[in-house]
Design an enzyme around this catalytic site. Structure first.
Site, PDB file in Angstrom:
ATOM      1  N   ASP A  45     -19.069  31.745 -28.993  1.00 52.37           N
ATOM      2  CA  ASP A  45     -20.307  32.386 -28.536  1.00 52.37           C
ATOM      3  C   ASP A  45     -20.703  33.504 -29.501  1.00 52.37           C
ATOM      4  O   ASP A  45     -19.988  34.495 -29.645  1.00 52.37           O
ATOM      5  CB  ASP A  45     -20.092  32.967 -27.131  1.00 52.37           C
ATOM      6  CG  ASP A  45     -21.378  33.547 -26.566  1.00 52.37           C
ATOM      7  OD1 ASP A  45     -22.231  32.775 -26.102  1.00 52.37           O
ATOM      8  OD2 ASP A  45     -21.541  34.789 -26.612  1.00 52.37           O
ATOM      9  N   TYR A  50     -25.233  40.018 -33.146  1.00 51.89           N
ATOM     10  CA  TYR A  50     -23.816  40.319 -33.415  1.00 51.89           C
ATOM     11  C   TYR A  50     -23.539  40.397 -34.921  1.00 51.89           C
ATOM     12  O   TYR A  50     -22.492  40.856 -35.341  1.00 51.89           O
ATOM     13  CB  TYR A  50     -22.883  39.262 -32.796  1.00 51.89           C
ATOM     14  CG  TYR A  50     -22.957  39.092 -31.295  1.00 51.89           C
ATOM     15  CD1 TYR A  50     -23.708  39.953 -30.492  1.00 51.89           C
ATOM     16  CD2 TYR A  50     -22.271  38.059 -30.659  1.00 51.89           C
ATOM     17  CE1 TYR A  50     -23.776  39.769 -29.110  1.00 51.89           C
ATOM     18  CE2 TYR A  50     -22.334  37.880 -29.281  1.00 51.89           C
ATOM     19  CZ  TYR A  50     -23.105  38.736 -28.521  1.00 51.89           C
ATOM     20  OH  TYR A  50     -23.166  38.544 -27.157  1.00 51.89           O
ATOM     21  N   LYS A  79     -27.908  33.277 -30.018  1.00 50.20           N
ATOM     22  CA  LYS A  79     -28.974  33.834 -29.160  1.00 50.20           C
ATOM     23  C   LYS A  79     -29.985  34.624 -29.977  1.00 50.20           C
ATOM     24  O   LYS A  79     -29.636  35.219 -30.994  1.00 50.20           O
ATOM     25  CB  LYS A  79     -28.374  34.805 -28.123  1.00 50.20           C
ATOM     26  CG  LYS A  79     -27.026  34.395 -27.549  1.00 50.20           C
ATOM     27  CD  LYS A  79     -26.517  35.362 -26.500  1.00 50.20           C
ATOM     28  CE  LYS A  79     -25.102  35.013 -26.070  1.00 50.20           C
ATOM     29  NZ  LYS A  79     -24.045  35.546 -26.951  1.00 50.20           N
ATOM     30  N   HIS A 113     -31.737  35.804 -25.535  1.00 52.11           N
ATOM     31  CA  HIS A 113     -30.668  36.764 -25.240  1.00 52.11           C
ATOM     32  C   HIS A 113     -30.995  37.670 -24.059  1.00 52.11           C
ATOM     33  O   HIS A 113     -30.108  38.114 -23.327  1.00 52.11           O
ATOM     34  CB  HIS A 113     -30.432  37.612 -26.502  1.00 52.11           C
ATOM     35  CG  HIS A 113     -29.069  38.207 -26.604  1.00 52.11           C
ATOM     36  ND1 HIS A 113     -28.433  38.383 -27.811  1.00 52.11           N
ATOM     37  CD2 HIS A 113     -28.213  38.677 -25.676  1.00 52.11           C
ATOM     38  CE1 HIS A 113     -27.241  38.948 -27.596  1.00 52.11           C
ATOM     39  NE2 HIS A 113     -27.097  39.128 -26.313  1.00 52.11           N
TER      40      HIS A 113
HETATM   41  N1  LIG Z   1     -25.563  37.581 -23.317  1.00 54.65           N
HETATM   42  C1  LIG Z   1     -25.260  38.864 -23.322  1.00 54.65           C
HETATM   43  O1  LIG Z   1     -26.125  39.734 -23.140  1.00 54.65           O
HETATM   44  C2  LIG Z   1     -23.831  39.262 -23.525  1.00 54.65           C
HETATM   45  C3  LIG Z   1     -23.444  40.594 -23.267  1.00 54.65           C
HETATM   46  C4  LIG Z   1     -22.096  40.916 -23.420  1.00 54.65           C
HETATM   47  C5  LIG Z   1     -21.191  39.952 -23.815  1.00 54.65           C
HETATM   48  N2  LIG Z   1     -21.598  38.664 -24.098  1.00 54.65           N
HETATM   49  C6  LIG Z   1     -20.638  37.623 -24.569  1.00 54.65           C
HETATM   50  O2  LIG Z   1     -19.474  37.635 -23.743  1.00 54.65           O
HETATM   51  C7  LIG Z   1     -18.336  37.925 -24.543  1.00 54.65           C
HETATM   52  C8  LIG Z   1     -17.281  38.697 -23.733  1.00 54.65           C
HETATM   53  O3  LIG Z   1     -17.781  39.921 -23.227  1.00 54.65           O
HETATM   54  P1  LIG Z   1     -17.391  41.345 -23.846  1.00 54.65           P
HETATM   55  O4  LIG Z   1     -17.403  41.289 -25.326  1.00 54.65           O
HETATM   56  O5  LIG Z   1     -18.260  42.335 -23.163  1.00 54.65           O
HETATM   57  O6  LIG Z   1     -15.886  41.615 -23.459  1.00 54.65           O
HETATM   58  P2  LIG Z   1     -14.817  41.094 -22.381  1.00 54.65           P
HETATM   59  O7  LIG Z   1     -14.416  39.720 -22.723  1.00 54.65           O
HETATM   60  O8  LIG Z   1     -15.283  41.409 -20.996  1.00 54.65           O
HETATM   61  O9  LIG Z   1     -13.627  42.127 -22.693  1.00 54.65           O
HETATM   62  C9  LIG Z   1     -13.120  42.306 -23.987  1.00 54.65           C
HETATM   63  C10 LIG Z   1     -12.025  43.352 -23.898  1.00 54.65           C
HETATM   64  O10 LIG Z   1     -10.908  42.807 -23.180  1.00 54.65           O
HETATM   65  C11 LIG Z   1      -9.741  42.984 -23.958  1.00 54.65           C
HETATM   66  N3  LIG Z   1      -8.826  41.870 -23.719  1.00 54.65           N
HETATM   67  C12 LIG Z   1      -9.078  40.572 -24.007  1.00 54.65           C
HETATM   68  N4  LIG Z   1      -8.034  39.811 -23.654  1.00 54.65           N
HETATM   69  C13 LIG Z   1      -7.094  40.664 -23.163  1.00 54.65           C
HETATM   70  C14 LIG Z   1      -5.789  40.468 -22.658  1.00 54.65           C
HETATM   71  N5  LIG Z   1      -5.269  39.251 -22.582  1.00 54.65           N
HETATM   72  N6  LIG Z   1      -5.099  41.567 -22.238  1.00 54.65           N
HETATM   73  C15 LIG Z   1      -5.655  42.782 -22.298  1.00 54.65           C
HETATM   74  N7  LIG Z   1      -6.889  43.035 -22.774  1.00 54.65           N
HETATM   75  C16 LIG Z   1      -7.607  41.966 -23.202  1.00 54.65           C
HETATM   76  C17 LIG Z   1     -10.220  42.990 -25.394  1.00 54.65           C
HETATM   77  O11 LIG Z   1      -9.257  43.638 -26.182  1.00 54.65           O
HETATM   78  P3  LIG Z   1      -9.011  43.254 -27.744  1.00 54.65           P
HETATM   79  O12 LIG Z   1     -10.357  42.973 -28.358  1.00 54.65           O
HETATM   80  O13 LIG Z   1      -8.338  44.467 -28.263  1.00 54.65           O
HETATM   81  O14 LIG Z   1      -8.138  42.037 -27.766  1.00 54.65           O
HETATM   82  C18 LIG Z   1     -11.509  43.789 -25.259  1.00 54.65           C
HETATM   83  O15 LIG Z   1     -11.257  45.172 -25.219  1.00 54.65           O
HETATM   84  C19 LIG Z   1     -18.917  38.690 -25.722  1.00 54.65           C
HETATM   85  O16 LIG Z   1     -18.029  38.773 -26.804  1.00 54.65           O
HETATM   86  C20 LIG Z   1     -20.156  37.891 -25.992  1.00 54.65           C
HETATM   87  O17 LIG Z   1     -19.842  36.704 -26.686  1.00 54.65           O
HETATM   88  C21 LIG Z   1     -22.910  38.312 -23.938  1.00 54.65           C
END
Ligand SMILES: NC(=O)c1ccc[n+]([C@@H]2O[C@H](COP(=O)([O-])OP(=O)(O)OC[C@H]3O[C@@H](n4cnc5c(N)ncnc54)[C@H](OP(=O)(O)O)[C@@H]3O)[C@@H](O)[C@H]2O)c1
Ligand SMILES: *[C@@H]1O[C@H](CO)[C@@H](O)[C@H](O)[C@H]1NC(C)=O
Length: 290
Positions: A45, A50, A79, A113
Site C-alpha cells: 500500500d 508517501y 492513491k 486518498h
Molecule cells: N488512506 C489513508 O488516509 C491512510 C492513512 C494512514 C495510513 N494508511 C495506510 O495504512 C498503513 C498503516 O497505518 P499507519 O502507518 O498509520 O500505522 P499502523 O500500522 O497503525 O502502526 C504502525 C506502528 O506500529 C508499530 N508496529 C508494527 N508492528 C508491530 C509489532 N509487531 N509490535 C509492535 N509494534 C509494531 C510500528 O513500529 P515499527 O515501524 O517501528 O516497526 C509503527 O510504529 C500506512 O502505512 C498506510 O499504508 C492510509
C-alpha cells in the site's frame, strides 16, 4: 494468511497488505519489502504523498525475481489527493507518473486518498467537483486497463452516495478508512457491504506516532489470554471480520509477527474489542469535508 476478497471489479485483493506510510529511502524500502515478500506479503500500500513509489518500483525490479514472483503475483495500491488546481489532464499525468514510478504497466488499485481537495477549505462545495473530476479520470483509466480497480479512502456515506447513487459514476471497489477497536462504525461497514464496496482498515495499530492502542489494557488482556501479542490481536480483530488490513512495520521481527495471524479470537473477545469504552481517532477526520 493468504485470504483474498473478490472485488466488485472481478479482481482478487489479498486481505493483508503492507503499509508503507513514512517508510522512505531506497535502502529502507528495499529492506522492508525484502522482509515482507520473504514472509509472504503479496500486497503493498503506497500513495503519491508517501513519496516512495519510485523506491518501491526500483526495489521490486530486484525483489520479484529474487522470490521467483511475477508482476501478477503481487497487488499494488497507490492513491491521489484531489487538488483545487487539478485539471483532468493533471490527474491523467499524475496517474501516468505513478505507473512510471512503480515501473509497471498496470496498477491493481488506485484510490482517491481523501474526499477534500488540497487548496480548498473543507466546507467549500468545490471539493465535490474536484473529487468527481478525479474519479472520472480513475475510472477512465480503469476502462483502458491501466488500473485494474479504482476506489476511495476516508469517504463517509455522504461522499460514497455521490458515486453509488448516480448512474453516471461507477461504485468504488474499495473504501480505505481508519479502523480499529477505538474507531469503527457499523453503519459505514454495513453500507459498504450492501453496496459491494470492500472496506480496508488503516492505522489498525494506532499509527507510528502513538503506542496507546497497542498498549490498551483490554487488548493486552485478550492478547495475553490467547498467547498472542497486542498487535496480532488488533490485526486479527479486523481480518476475522473480512476487513482488509495494512500494518506498517519497519523491523523484520514486526513484519513477520504481523503476518502470523492464524489463530481465532473467540466471539466474546471479539465483542469486548468491538465495544471498547475508549474512543480515539488518530488520523484526519472527513466529517467536515463538503
Ligand atoms: N488512506 C489513508 O488516509 C491512510 C492513512 C494512514 C495510513 N494508511 C495506510 O495504512 C498503513 C498503516 O497505518 P499507519 O502507518 O498509520 O500505522 P499502523 O500500522 O497503525 O502502526 C504502525 C506502528 O506500529 C508499530 N508496529 C508494527 N508492528 C508491530 C509489532 N509487531 N509490535 C509492535 N509494534 C509494531 C510500528 O513500529 P515499527 O515501524 O517501528 O516497526 C509503527 O510504529 C500506512 O502505512 C498506510 O499504508 C492510509
Ligand atoms: C457512524 O456513521 C453514521 C453514518 O455516517 C453516522 O450517522 C454516525 O454518527 C456514526 N457513528 C459514530 C459513532 O461516529
Amino acid at each position: 494468511m493468504n485470504a483474498v476478497f473478490l472485488l466488485n471489479t472481478g479482481y482478487l485483493i489479498p486481505l493483508l497488505g503492507f503499509g508503507t506510510y513514512q517508510i522512505t529511502g531506497p535502502e529502507k524500502i528495499y529492506n522492508v519489502l525484502d522482509y515482507a515478500l520473504n514472509a509472504g506479503y503479496r500486497h503493498i500500500d503506497s500513495a503519491i504523498v508517501y513519496r516512495n513509489e519510485a523506491e518501491i518500483g526500483n526495489a521490486l525490479k530486484t525483489l520479484l525475481p529474487k522470490y521467483n514472483l511475477k508482476r501478477e503475483d503481487i497487488f499494488i495500491t497507490t492513491k491521489i489527493v484531489p487538488s483545487s488546481k487539478h485539471s483532468e489532464q493533471d490527474v491523467e499525468n499524475l496517474v501516468k507518473d505513478s505507473l512510471r514510478n512503480l515501473q509497471t504497466n498496470y496498477i491493481d488499485l488506485f484510490l482517491i486518498h481523501w474526499p477534500g481537495a488540497s487548496g480548498l477549505q473543507p466546507g467549500d462545495p468545490k471539493n465535490k467537483k474536484q473529487r468527481l473530476l478525479t474519479w472520472k479520470i480513475l475510472t477512465k483509466f480503469k476502462k483502458e486497463g491501466l488500473l485494474r480497480s479504482a476506489g476511495v479512502s476516508n469517504f463517509l456515506i455522504k461522499h460514497l452516495e455521490e458515486l453509488v447513487d448516480d448512474p453516471e459514476y461507477e461504485t468504488p471497489a474499495v473504501n480505505q478508512v481508519e479502523w480499529h477497536p477505538r474507531n469503527h462504525n457499523s453503519t459505514l461497514l454495513d453500507y459498504c457491504r450492501e453496496k459491494g464496496i470492500f472496506l480496508q482498515a488503516y492505522s489498525s495499530l494506532g499509527t507510528s506516532g502513538s503506542s496507546s492502542l497497542r498498549e490498551d489494557s483490554t487488548v493486552r488482556q485478550i492478547a495475553q489470554k490467547l498467547g498472542k501479542s497486542s498487535t496480532q490481536v488488533l490485526l486479527r480483530w479486523a481480518y476475522q471480520q473480512n476487513i482488509g488490513i495494512l500494518p506498517k512495520a519497519s523491523s523484520r521481527a514486526h513484519i513477520e509477527e504481523n503476518i502470523d495471524l492464524d489463530f481465532v479470537i473467540p466471539d466474546e473477545d471479539m465483542k469486548t474489542l468491538s465495544d471498547l469504552k475508549v474512543k480515539q481517532k488518530f488520523a484526519w477526520d472527513p466529517t467536515v469535508v463538503a
